[in-house]
Design a protein around this motif. Sequence first.
Motif, PDB file in Angstrom:
ATOM      1  N   GLU A 164       0.830  -1.204   0.000  1.00 55.77           N
ATOM      2  CA  GLU A 164       0.000   0.000   0.000  1.00 55.77           C
ATOM      3  C   GLU A 164       0.867   1.258   0.000  1.00 55.77           C
ATOM      4  O   GLU A 164       0.581   2.223  -0.729  1.00 55.77           O
ATOM      5  N   ALA A 165       1.922   1.263   0.807  1.00 50.46           N
ATOM      6  CA  ALA A 165       2.803   2.430   0.882  1.00 50.46           C
ATOM      7  C   ALA A 165       3.542   2.672  -0.428  1.00 50.46           C
ATOM      8  O   ALA A 165       3.887   3.816  -0.748  1.00 50.46           O
ATOM      9  N   TRP A 166       3.768   1.609  -1.203  1.00 50.65           N
ATOM     10  CA  TRP A 166       4.523   1.715  -2.457  1.00 50.65           C
ATOM     11  C   TRP A 166       3.631   1.584  -3.689  1.00 50.65           C
ATOM     12  O   TRP A 166       4.125   1.367  -4.794  1.00 50.65           O
ATOM     13  N   SER A 167       2.335   1.747  -3.521  1.00 51.55           N
ATOM     14  CA  SER A 167       1.410   1.509  -4.633  1.00 51.55           C
ATOM     15  C   SER A 167       1.620   2.460  -5.805  1.00 51.55           C
ATOM     16  O   SER A 167       1.249   2.135  -6.944  1.00 51.55           O
ATOM     17  N   ASP A 168       2.223   3.612  -5.560  1.00 53.20           N
ATOM     18  CA  ASP A 168       2.466   4.550  -6.662  1.00 53.20           C
ATOM     19  C   ASP A 168       3.748   4.234  -7.422  1.00 53.20           C
ATOM     20  O   ASP A 168       4.025   4.837  -8.454  1.00 53.20           O
ATOM     21  N   ARG A 169       4.537   3.269  -6.915  1.00 54.13           N
ATOM     22  CA  ARG A 169       5.800   2.918  -7.564  1.00 54.13           C
ATOM     23  C   ARG A 169       5.877   1.444  -7.954  1.00 54.13           C
ATOM     24  O   ARG A 169       6.422   1.105  -9.005  1.00 54.13           O
ATOM     25  N   VAL A 170       5.358   0.555  -7.134  1.00 60.36           N
ATOM     26  CA  VAL A 170       5.351  -0.871  -7.451  1.00 60.36           C
ATOM     27  C   VAL A 170       4.042  -1.186  -8.148  1.00 60.36           C
ATOM     28  O   VAL A 170       2.961  -1.093  -7.555  1.00 60.36           O
ATOM     29  N   ASP A 171       4.133  -1.544  -9.422  1.00 58.21           N
ATOM     30  CA  ASP A 171       2.957  -1.730 -10.264  1.00 58.21           C
ATOM     31  C   ASP A 171       2.502  -3.181 -10.234  1.00 58.21           C
ATOM     32  O   ASP A 171       2.972  -4.017 -10.999  1.00 58.21           O
ATOM     33  N   GLY A 172       1.601  -3.496  -9.334  1.00 62.11           N
ATOM     34  CA  GLY A 172       1.038  -4.836  -9.272  1.00 62.11           C
ATOM     35  C   GLY A 172       1.786  -5.758  -8.334  1.00 62.11           C
ATOM     36  O   GLY A 172       2.948  -5.550  -7.997  1.00 62.11           O
ATOM     37  N   MET A 173       1.094  -6.787  -7.907  1.00 55.82           N
ATOM     38  CA  MET A 173       1.653  -7.797  -7.004  1.00 55.82           C
ATOM     39  C   MET A 173       2.084  -9.002  -7.824  1.00 55.82           C
ATOM     40  O   MET A 173       1.355  -9.453  -8.698  1.00 55.82           O
ATOM     41  N   PRO A 174       3.249  -9.561  -7.538  1.00 58.96           N
ATOM     42  CA  PRO A 174       3.775 -10.655  -8.357  1.00 58.96           C
ATOM     43  C   PRO A 174       3.336 -12.026  -7.858  1.00 58.96           C
ATOM     44  O   PRO A 174       2.683 -12.154  -6.810  1.00 58.96           O
ATOM     45  N   ALA A 175       3.721 -13.046  -8.593  1.00 56.61           N
ATOM     46  CA  ALA A 175       3.592 -14.415  -8.113  1.00 56.61           C
ATOM     47  C   ALA A 175       4.363 -14.560  -6.804  1.00 56.61           C
ATOM     48  O   ALA A 175       5.405 -13.932  -6.607  1.00 56.61           O
ATOM     49  N   ALA A 176       3.839 -15.389  -5.904  1.00 53.78           N
ATOM     50  CA  ALA A 176       4.494 -15.542  -4.605  1.00 53.78           C
ATOM     51  C   ALA A 176       4.127 -16.880  -3.983  1.00 53.78           C
ATOM     52  O   ALA A 176       3.149 -17.526  -4.372  1.00 53.78           O
ATOM     53  N   THR A 177       4.937 -17.265  -3.005  1.00 63.06           N
ATOM     54  CA  THR A 177       4.663 -18.425  -2.164  1.00 63.06           C
ATOM     55  C   THR A 177       4.744 -17.977  -0.718  1.00 63.06           C
ATOM     56  O   THR A 177       5.686 -17.286  -0.332  1.00 63.06           O
ATOM     57  N   GLY A 178       3.740 -18.359   0.083  1.00 67.54           N
ATOM     58  CA  GLY A 178       3.788 -18.186   1.531  1.00 67.54           C
ATOM     59  C   GLY A 178       3.573 -19.560   2.144  1.00 67.54           C
ATOM     60  O   GLY A 178       2.479 -20.131   2.040  1.00 67.54           O
ATOM     61  N   ILE A 179       4.606 -20.112   2.763  1.00 71.39           N
ATOM     62  CA  ILE A 179       4.562 -21.508   3.197  1.00 71.39           C
ATOM     63  C   ILE A 179       5.275 -21.632   4.536  1.00 71.39           C
ATOM     64  O   ILE A 179       6.056 -20.752   4.921  1.00 71.39           O
ATOM     65  N   GLY A 180       5.029 -22.718   5.241  1.00 69.76           N
ATOM     66  CA  GLY A 180       5.690 -22.940   6.515  1.00 69.76           C
ATOM     67  C   GLY A 180       7.143 -23.336   6.353  1.00 69.76           C
ATOM     68  O   GLY A 180       7.588 -23.746   5.277  1.00 69.76           O
ATOM     69  N   SER A 181       7.891 -23.208   7.434  1.00 64.11           N
ATOM     70  CA  SER A 181       9.271 -23.708   7.472  1.00 64.11           C
ATOM     71  C   SER A 181       9.482 -24.396   8.813  1.00 64.11           C
ATOM     72  O   SER A 181       8.609 -24.370   9.686  1.00 64.11           O
ATOM     73  N   LEU A 182      10.651 -25.015   8.981  1.00 69.66           N
ATOM     74  CA  LEU A 182      10.926 -25.802  10.178  1.00 69.66           C
ATOM     75  C   LEU A 182      11.747 -25.036  11.204  1.00 69.66           C
ATOM     76  O   LEU A 182      12.233 -25.626  12.161  1.00 69.66           O
ATOM     77  N   ARG A 183      11.871 -23.727  11.023  1.00 67.66           N
ATOM     78  CA  ARG A 183      12.635 -22.906  11.950  1.00 67.66           C
ATOM     79  C   ARG A 183      11.828 -21.645  12.276  1.00 67.66           C
ATOM     80  O   ARG A 183      11.250 -21.041  11.368  1.00 67.66           O
ATOM     81  N   PRO A 184      11.779 -21.220  13.538  1.00 69.23           N
ATOM     82  CA  PRO A 184      11.068 -19.980  13.857  1.00 69.23           C
ATOM     83  C   PRO A 184      11.653 -18.791  13.109  1.00 69.23           C
ATOM     84  O   PRO A 184      12.841 -18.760  12.780  1.00 69.23           O
ATOM     85  N   GLY A 185      10.818 -17.800  12.830  1.00 69.70           N
ATOM     86  CA  GLY A 185      11.237 -16.642  12.056  1.00 69.70           C
ATOM     87  C   GLY A 185      10.719 -16.734  10.638  1.00 69.70           C
ATOM     88  O   GLY A 185       9.965 -17.645  10.279  1.00 69.70           O
ATOM     89  N   ILE A 186      11.120 -15.768   9.806  1.00 71.98           N
ATOM     90  CA  ILE A 186      10.655 -15.701   8.413  1.00 71.98           C
ATOM     91  C   ILE A 186      11.859 -15.520   7.501  1.00 71.98           C
ATOM     92  O   ILE A 186      12.688 -14.630   7.717  1.00 71.98           O
ATOM     93  N   ASP A 187      11.961 -16.353   6.481  1.00 74.16           N
ATOM     94  CA  ASP A 187      12.988 -16.225   5.450  1.00 74.16           C
ATOM     95  C   ASP A 187      12.329 -15.731   4.173  1.00 74.16           C
ATOM     96  O   ASP A 187      11.324 -16.295   3.724  1.00 74.16           O
ATOM     97  N   LEU A 188      12.900 -14.685   3.572  1.00 74.42           N
ATOM     98  CA  LEU A 188      12.330 -14.044   2.390  1.00 74.42           C
ATOM     99  C   LEU A 188      13.369 -13.986   1.281  1.00 74.42           C
ATOM    100  O   LEU A 188      14.537 -13.683   1.532  1.00 74.42           O
ATOM    101  N   TYR A 189      12.949 -14.258   0.050  1.00 76.31           N
ATOM    102  CA  TYR A 189      13.790 -13.918  -1.090  1.00 76.31           C
ATOM    103  C   TYR A 189      12.900 -13.623  -2.284  1.00 76.31           C
ATOM    104  O   TYR A 189      11.760 -14.078  -2.349  1.00 76.31           O
TER     105      TYR A 189
END
Length: 343
Positions: A164-189
Motif C-alpha cells: 500500500e505504501a509503495w502503490s504509486d511505484r510498485v505496479d502490481g503484485m507478483p507471483a508468490a509463495t507463503g509456506i511454513g518452514s521448520l525454523r522460527p522466524g521468516i525467510d524471504l527472497y
Amino acid sequence: MTVTHPGAPTLTAALDCFFVRPGDDARARTTGRHVLGRVTYGHGGRPPMLHDGAPLVRIAMAGDASERITEVWTSDRPVRSGREGDLVYAEDGEHFFCAVRIDERGVYRDTVRSVYENAFTLMWRLGYTELLRMWNMVGAITEANADGMENYRDFCVGRAEAFEAWSDRVDGMPAATGIGSLRPGIDLYFLACRTGRARHLENPRQTPAHQYPTQYGPKSPSFARATVMDPGSGSRSALYVSGTASIIGDDTVHHDDVERQCDVTLANIEALISPENLRRHGLTGGFGLADLDCVKVYVRDAEHLPAVRARCAGAFRSGTDLAFFNVDVCRPDLLVEIEGICR
C-alpha cells in the motif's frame, strides 16, 4: 508479449533455474553462466550471506528423513553482488535477486513492512522497478503470535501495508509463495526485473488473493496467481506459478482428502497456465502440466507424501526438477501446495 509455445525451439534463457542435490557435483557447475543466487532448502537455516560472489540463502525446510536441495538461479550476464543492512542481493543489469531473514519475534507485522519497504527501496534505486517472484517461508505459520493472531495473517498485514505504501511505484503484485518452514522466524527472497517485462495473471477458478474476504485475516494476501516475464529478444519467456492449493473461489475444498486436494491443485495450475487463460490476459501461447519445471511440492502431513508423489509422477514429465517438503501450509485445512516454472 508472447509466451513461447512448448513446440518452439529451445533458446538460451537470460534467467534460468535448476535444482542441485547432494553429490550432484557435475550439475552444480555453471559453465558459461553466472550465478545470481542460491537457495538451499536444507536441515538447518542461517541468515543469507554472500558466497562465491552471489547470495546464499539457507532455509530449514527438510526434515531428518528429507533430502535437501539447492535451487540455483543463473544468468547469461555478468553478476554484481552486495549487501545493504540485512539485505543480500545480486544484479545482472536485467534481473535482481534479494534475500533477508527476520528472526523470531512475538509480532511480525511492523518488521515485515519495514523489511519489504527496505527491499523495495533498494531494488528501485538500482533500477529494478518491477517485481517478478517472491518467496516467504514462515516458521509456525498457522500458530498464534503474541497477540493471538495467526502468524501468517500477522505477516500478511505487514506485507500488505508495504505494498500500500509503495502503490504509486510498485505496479502490481507478483507471483508468490507463503509456506511454513521448520525454523522460527521468516525467510524471504525475491526476484525483480526492469520495467515493462512482467505481467501478473489471475486464475479463472479462484478469487484473486488480494480480494479475499476478511474471514481470512485483516489484510488479504498480496500476490498474483502467476507472473509472466518477457526476457527480451533471443530468449525464452517464463511463467512463474505461485504456490497453488486446493482452493476454489476462496474456499478450501476436499478437507481431509489429500488425493482430491492434490487433483484440484493440479487442475488449478492447468487452468492458470492454459492458452485460454493467457488469452484472457492478452497473451499468446500457453502451457500444460508437462511444461512445468523446478516444481516444489509442500505436504503438511508426512504420511501423505507417498500419495502426493504418485499424483505428481502422473502429472509431470519424468525429467522434471521436482522436490517435496514436509511443512505446514498457510491454512490448517490445506494439505498440499505446489509451485513451479514454465519455460
